[in-house]
Scaffold this motif. Sequence first.
Motif, short mmCIF file in Angstrom:
data_model
loop_
_atom_site.label_atom_id
_atom_site.label_comp_id
_atom_site.label_asym_id
_atom_site.label_seq_id
_atom_site.Cartn_x
_atom_site.Cartn_y
_atom_site.Cartn_z
N UNK A 237 59.95 20.81 33.93
CA UNK A 237 61.13 21.72 34.55
C UNK A 237 60.86 23.24 34.24
N UNK A 238 60.14 23.53 33.23
CA UNK A 238 59.78 24.82 32.83
C UNK A 238 58.76 25.43 34.25
N UNK A 239 57.73 24.48 34.44
CA UNK A 239 56.71 24.83 35.67
C UNK A 239 57.34 24.75 37.05
N UNK A 240 58.32 23.91 37.16
CA UNK A 240 58.81 24.14 38.37
C UNK A 240 59.64 25.33 38.46
N UNK A 241 60.41 25.82 37.54
CA UNK A 241 61.03 27.04 37.58
C UNK A 241 60.16 28.36 37.86
N UNK B 246 49.72 13.86 21.30
CA UNK B 246 50.14 13.24 22.41
C UNK B 246 51.75 13.87 22.81
N UNK B 247 52.04 14.13 24.13
CA UNK B 247 53.26 14.70 24.28
C UNK B 247 54.13 13.53 24.58
N UNK B 248 55.46 13.56 24.11
CA UNK B 248 56.57 12.40 24.59
C UNK B 248 56.79 12.81 26.09
N UNK B 249 57.56 11.79 26.70
CA UNK B 249 58.15 11.61 27.89
C UNK B 249 59.14 12.97 27.97
N UNK B 250 59.82 13.00 26.94
CA UNK B 250 60.92 14.10 26.96
C UNK B 250 60.30 15.53 27.07
N UNK B 251 58.94 15.66 26.19
CA UNK B 251 58.60 17.17 26.16
C UNK B 251 57.71 17.12 27.51
#
Length: 121
Positions: free
Chosen positions: A12-16, A1-6
């Motif tokens: 952010x990467x996807x938005x870029x 499970x990914x953390x909120x930070x991850x």
Amino acid sequence: MLTDKQLNHFKEQLLEMKKEAEQEMEQYQDDQAKEDYENDKTGEISSVADHPADLGTDQHEREKEQTIYEQAREKLMEVNDALKRIEDGRYGKSEKSGEPIPVERLEAMPTARYRVDEQEN
């Protein structure tokens, strides 16, 4: 499970990536708008080609630009799908098995839908 930070990091990467793909598509559309004046790209004044190879070169350039546009369009679709998976709480889980996709894979390919071992099956 990914953390909120991850998750925020990947979002952010996807938005870029989305921004880049949209810019590539916009550049193609701007270039197509200039096609009204066919010889602008080659710098020719006359509409008569000086050499038959010029026509081949122009065609090659148009096909190359079309390929870049299609790749950007596909990238944008993949990014939008990944952003939707983040919203739905499905990001980072394989669509095939439901198993977590390793963070290393997501770092290399934020739009990944499957684990590496499931990719070719």
